[in-house]
Design a protein around this motif. Structure first.
Motif, PDB file in Angstrom:
ATOM      1  N   PRO A 199       2.495   1.808  16.745  1.00 45.13           N
ATOM      2  CA  PRO A 199       1.569   0.759  16.312  1.00 45.13           C
ATOM      3  C   PRO A 199       0.178   1.292  15.964  1.00 45.13           C
ATOM      4  O   PRO A 199      -0.753   0.519  15.879  1.00 45.13           O
ATOM      5  N   LYS A 200       0.049   2.581  15.810  1.00 42.87           N
ATOM      6  CA  LYS A 200      -1.256   3.169  15.476  1.00 42.87           C
ATOM      7  C   LYS A 200      -1.586   2.942  14.001  1.00 42.87           C
ATOM      8  O   LYS A 200      -0.719   2.559  13.211  1.00 42.87           O
ATOM      9  N   PRO A 201      -2.825   3.223  13.602  1.00 39.04           N
ATOM     10  CA  PRO A 201      -3.247   2.894  12.224  1.00 39.04           C
ATOM     11  C   PRO A 201      -2.638   3.819  11.168  1.00 39.04           C
ATOM     12  O   PRO A 201      -2.180   4.914  11.479  1.00 39.04           O
ATOM     13  N   VAL A 202      -2.684   3.376   9.924  1.00 41.18           N
ATOM     14  CA  VAL A 202      -2.182   4.185   8.800  1.00 41.18           C
ATOM     15  C   VAL A 202      -3.207   5.227   8.340  1.00 41.18           C
ATOM     16  O   VAL A 202      -2.836   6.267   7.802  1.00 41.18           O
ATOM     17  N   TRP A 203      -4.489   4.927   8.583  1.00 42.92           N
ATOM     18  CA  TRP A 203      -5.538   5.766   7.994  1.00 42.92           C
ATOM     19  C   TRP A 203      -5.574   7.144   8.643  1.00 42.92           C
ATOM     20  O   TRP A 203      -5.590   7.267   9.868  1.00 42.92           O
ATOM     21  N   GLY A 204      -5.585   8.177   7.792  1.00 40.89           N
ATOM     22  CA  GLY A 204      -5.697   9.553   8.280  1.00 40.89           C
ATOM     23  C   GLY A 204      -4.419  10.100   8.883  1.00 40.89           C
ATOM     24  O   GLY A 204      -4.416  11.180   9.472  1.00 40.89           O
ATOM     25  N   PHE A 205      -3.309   9.383   8.740  1.00 41.12           N
ATOM     26  CA  PHE A 205      -2.045   9.835   9.343  1.00 41.12           C
ATOM     27  C   PHE A 205      -1.190  10.589   8.330  1.00 41.12           C
ATOM     28  O   PHE A 205      -0.674  10.017   7.376  1.00 41.12           O
ATOM     29  N   GLU A 206      -1.065  11.859   8.550  1.00 43.21           N
ATOM     30  CA  GLU A 206      -0.200  12.734   7.742  1.00 43.21           C
ATOM     31  C   GLU A 206      -0.331  12.473   6.244  1.00 43.21           C
ATOM     32  O   GLU A 206      -1.410  12.097   5.773  1.00 43.21           O
ATOM     33  N   SER A 207       0.724  12.709   5.477  1.00 46.92           N
ATOM     34  CA  SER A 207       0.595  12.682   4.014  1.00 46.92           C
ATOM     35  C   SER A 207       1.390  11.554   3.376  1.00 46.92           C
ATOM     36  O   SER A 207       2.432  11.142   3.895  1.00 46.92           O
ATOM     37  N   ALA A 208       0.886  11.103   2.244  1.00 43.62           N
ATOM     38  CA  ALA A 208       1.555  10.035   1.496  1.00 43.62           C
ATOM     39  C   ALA A 208       2.940  10.484   1.050  1.00 43.62           C
ATOM     40  O   ALA A 208       3.165  11.663   0.779  1.00 43.62           O
ATOM     41  N   LEU A 209       3.853   9.511   0.992  1.00 43.04           N
ATOM     42  CA  LEU A 209       5.214   9.768   0.506  1.00 43.04           C
ATOM     43  C   LEU A 209       5.354   9.027  -0.825  1.00 43.04           C
ATOM     44  O   LEU A 209       5.122   7.820  -0.884  1.00 43.04           O
ATOM     45  N   PRO A 210       5.725   9.744  -1.911  1.00 41.96           N
ATOM     46  CA  PRO A 210       5.794   9.061  -3.215  1.00 41.96           C
ATOM     47  C   PRO A 210       6.857   7.950  -3.213  1.00 41.96           C
ATOM     48  O   PRO A 210       7.874   8.048  -2.514  1.00 41.96           O
ATOM     49  N   TYR A 211       6.617   6.926  -4.027  1.00 39.93           N
ATOM     50  CA  TYR A 211       7.609   5.868  -4.215  1.00 39.93           C
ATOM     51  C   TYR A 211       8.797   6.393  -5.018  1.00 39.93           C
ATOM     52  O   TYR A 211       8.627   7.207  -5.934  1.00 39.93           O
ATOM     53  N   GLY A 212      10.001   5.933  -4.689  1.00 38.56           N
ATOM     54  CA  GLY A 212      11.172   6.206  -5.512  1.00 38.56           C
ATOM     55  C   GLY A 212      11.115   5.383  -6.791  1.00 38.56           C
ATOM     56  O   GLY A 212      10.242   4.526  -6.952  1.00 38.56           O
ATOM     57  N   SER A 213      12.067   5.633  -7.671  1.00 38.81           N
ATOM     58  CA  SER A 213      12.042   5.058  -9.025  1.00 38.81           C
ATOM     59  C   SER A 213      11.903   3.536  -9.043  1.00 38.81           C
ATOM     60  O   SER A 213      12.815   2.820  -8.621  1.00 38.81           O
ATOM     61  N   GLY A 214      10.749   3.077  -9.518  1.00 43.81           N
ATOM     62  CA  GLY A 214      10.576   1.649  -9.754  1.00 43.81           C
ATOM     63  C   GLY A 214      10.232   0.814  -8.536  1.00 43.81           C
ATOM     64  O   GLY A 214       9.910  -0.364  -8.675  1.00 43.81           O
ATOM     65  N   ALA A 215      10.256   1.404  -7.335  1.00 45.56           N
ATOM     66  CA  ALA A 215       9.992   0.602  -6.128  1.00 45.56           C
ATOM     67  C   ALA A 215       8.549   0.113  -6.104  1.00 45.56           C
ATOM     68  O   ALA A 215       8.269  -1.007  -5.653  1.00 45.56           O
ATOM     69  N   ASP A 216       7.619   0.940  -6.597  1.00 44.47           N
ATOM     70  CA  ASP A 216       6.216   0.514  -6.627  1.00 44.47           C
ATOM     71  C   ASP A 216       6.027  -0.601  -7.655  1.00 44.47           C
ATOM     72  O   ASP A 216       5.316  -1.579  -7.403  1.00 44.47           O
ATOM     73  N   GLU A 217       6.706  -0.472  -8.802  1.00 47.24           N
ATOM     74  CA  GLU A 217       6.567  -1.524  -9.829  1.00 47.24           C
ATOM     75  C   GLU A 217       7.146  -2.856  -9.328  1.00 47.24           C
ATOM     76  O   GLU A 217       6.577  -3.925  -9.587  1.00 47.24           O
ATOM     77  N   ALA A 218       8.243  -2.793  -8.616  1.00 48.46           N
ATOM     78  CA  ALA A 218       8.844  -4.028  -8.076  1.00 48.46           C
ATOM     79  C   ALA A 218       7.900  -4.682  -7.076  1.00 48.46           C
ATOM     80  O   ALA A 218       7.716  -5.912  -7.081  1.00 48.46           O
ATOM     81  N   LEU A 219       7.267  -3.873  -6.230  1.00 46.59           N
ATOM     82  CA  LEU A 219       6.323  -4.412  -5.243  1.00 46.59           C
ATOM     83  C   LEU A 219       5.109  -5.023  -5.945  1.00 46.59           C
ATOM     84  O   LEU A 219       4.654  -6.117  -5.583  1.00 46.59           O
ATOM     85  N   ILE A 220       4.605  -4.333  -6.961  1.00 48.63           N
ATOM     86  CA  ILE A 220       3.452  -4.846  -7.721  1.00 48.63           C
ATOM     87  C   ILE A 220       3.796  -6.199  -8.342  1.00 48.63           C
ATOM     88  O   ILE A 220       3.006  -7.150  -8.258  1.00 48.63           O
ATOM     89  N   ARG A 221       4.965  -6.307  -8.952  1.00 49.97           N
ATOM     90  CA  ARG A 221       5.367  -7.585  -9.574  1.00 49.97           C
ATOM     91  C   ARG A 221       5.449  -8.685  -8.519  1.00 49.97           C
ATOM     92  O   ARG A 221       5.046  -9.823  -8.749  1.00 49.97           O
ATOM     93  N   SER A 222       5.984  -8.330  -7.368  1.00 52.30           N
ATOM     94  CA  SER A 222       6.159  -9.304  -6.294  1.00 52.30           C
ATOM     95  C   SER A 222       4.803  -9.793  -5.770  1.00 52.30           C
ATOM     96  O   SER A 222       4.624 -10.990  -5.500  1.00 52.30           O
ATOM     97  N   VAL A 223       3.846  -8.888  -5.642  1.00 54.49           N
ATOM     98  CA  VAL A 223       2.494  -9.264  -5.191  1.00 54.49           C
ATOM     99  C   VAL A 223       1.803 -10.107  -6.270  1.00 54.49           C
ATOM    100  O   VAL A 223       1.177 -11.132  -5.961  1.00 54.49           O
ATOM    101  N   GLN A 224       1.934  -9.693  -7.514  1.00 54.65           N
ATOM    102  CA  GLN A 224       1.326 -10.469  -8.612  1.00 54.65           C
ATOM    103  C   GLN A 224       1.872 -11.889  -8.622  1.00 54.65           C
ATOM    104  O   GLN A 224       1.133 -12.856  -8.798  1.00 54.65           O
ATOM    105  N   GLU A 225       3.169 -12.005  -8.420  1.00 48.35           N
ATOM    106  CA  GLU A 225       3.834 -13.314  -8.343  1.00 48.35           C
ATOM    107  C   GLU A 225       3.213 -14.160  -7.235  1.00 48.35           C
ATOM    108  O   GLU A 225       2.902 -15.345  -7.432  1.00 48.35           O
ATOM    109  N   GLY A 226       3.007 -13.565  -6.070  1.00 47.27           N
ATOM    110  CA  GLY A 226       2.449 -14.270  -4.926  1.00 47.27           C
ATOM    111  C   GLY A 226       1.005 -14.688  -5.125  1.00 47.27           C
ATOM    112  O   GLY A 226       0.518 -15.611  -4.470  1.00 47.27           O
ATOM    113  N   LEU A 227       0.299 -14.011  -6.025  1.00 49.73           N
ATOM    114  CA  LEU A 227      -1.111 -14.331  -6.275  1.00 49.73           C
ATOM    115  C   LEU A 227      -1.275 -15.404  -7.343  1.00 49.73           C
ATOM    116  O   LEU A 227      -2.377 -15.895  -7.564  1.00 49.73           O
ATOM    117  N   ARG A 228      -0.174 -15.783  -7.992  1.00 49.67           N
ATOM    118  CA  ARG A 228      -0.273 -16.762  -9.092  1.00 49.67           C
ATOM    119  C   ARG A 228      -0.443 -18.171  -8.572  1.00 49.67           C
ATOM    120  O   ARG A 228       0.002 -18.493  -7.480  1.00 49.67           O
TER     121      ARG A 228
END
Lengths: 139, 139
Positions: free
Chosen positions: B110-139
Motif C-alpha cells: 500500500p505504499k506510494p507510486v512516486w519514486g518507486f522503481e522504474s516505469a513499465l511500458p504499456y502493451g499494444s493499445g492498452a494505453d489508448e484503450a484507457l485514454i478512451r475510457s477516461v475521455q468517455e467518463g469525462l463527457r
C-alpha cells in the motif's frame, strides 16, 4: 440510547499517531507525531467518506479552502523547500488529506514520506511550538 | 517577436514521461507511460505555479472540480481499490496533481507510486484503450 451511526468518529490509527491542532469549520486538523518532517492531516468531520468524490460539493470546496490555508500556514511556519499534499488512504480508509513540509536532505527527500521507515518522536515542546505557530498562521 | 514569458509551457520531464489525454477548461490531462498502475496527471495551464496556494482562487476551485471529475472517471474506468491523489513536486516543480488507481497486489501496494522503481511500458493499445475510457467518463 444508541450512538448516531452517521456521527463522525476519528479513525483509531489516525487518533493514535497524531496530536490534535484544532477544529476548522469542516476538518479536524492533526499533527503527526513524527519529528522527521512537519506533517499535518485534515480529516473532514463527516462519517463514511473514503474518496474525494464522496464529499458533497460544498464540503469539497470547504476542504480545499482549509487545505489551502493549512498549506500556507505550514509554509510560513516552517519555510520548507516544497509542500507535499496527498490523499492516499491505502491503509486508513477514512478520508484524510496530508499536508507535509519537505526540504532537501530530509530523511527521504525527494521521495514521499508515506510508508517510509518509522516515526521519530518530537523532543521536548517542539511539537507544541509548531502547533502554536500553525494556529497563529490560521488566524 | 519574442514568446510571451507568461505563457504556459509543459515541463519537459512531464512531457517526456506522459501521453496527452485532453485539455480540460484549466488543466492539461496526461497519462503516465507506466503500465504498473493507471496514473493520470493534471497540470493547470498557467505559467509559474509551484504550490497549491500559488493558484488564484477561481483556478484552484476549477482544479478541484477537474480533479474530482478525473478521479471519478478513473475509478469508473478501472474499478480500483483506492484512488490516490497527490501534489508533491519535489522533483518537477511545475505544479501538477497526480490521480492514480491503486489495488492490493500492485507493485508497491500500500505504499506510494512516486519514486518507486522504474516505469513499465504499456502493451499494444492498452494505453489508448484507457485514454478512451477516461475521455468517455469525462463527457
Amino acid at each position: 440510547m444508541q450512538a448516531d451511526p452517521s456521527a463522525f468518529v476519528l479513525d483509531s490509527r489516525l487518533e493514535a499517531d497524531t496530536t490534535p491542532v484544532c477544529d476548522l469549520a469542516l476538518c479536524r486538523l492533526l499533527l503527526m507525531r513524527d519529528a522527521r518532517w512537519p506533517w499535518l492531516i485534515l480529516v473532514p468531520r463527516r462519517a463514511g467518506l473514503v474518496e474525494l468524490f464522496d464529499l458533497e460539493d460544498a464540503d469539497r470546496r470547504q476542504l480545499l479552502d482549509e487545505a489551502n490555508a493549512v498549506a500556507r500556514a505550514l509554509d510560513t511556519a516552517t519555510r520548507p523547500e516544497k509542500i507535499n499534499i496527498g490523499a492516499l488512504g491505502n491503509v486508513v480508509r477514512q478520508f484524510h488529506l496530508h499536508v507535509v513540509a519537505r526540504s532537501s536532505g530530509d530523511p527521504n527527500w525527494p521521495k514521499p514520506v508515506w510508508g517510509f521507515e518509522s516515526a521519530l518522536p518530537y523532543g521536548s515542546g517542539a511539537d507544541e511550538a509548531l502547533i502554536r505557530s500553525v494556529q497563529e498562521g490560521l488566524r
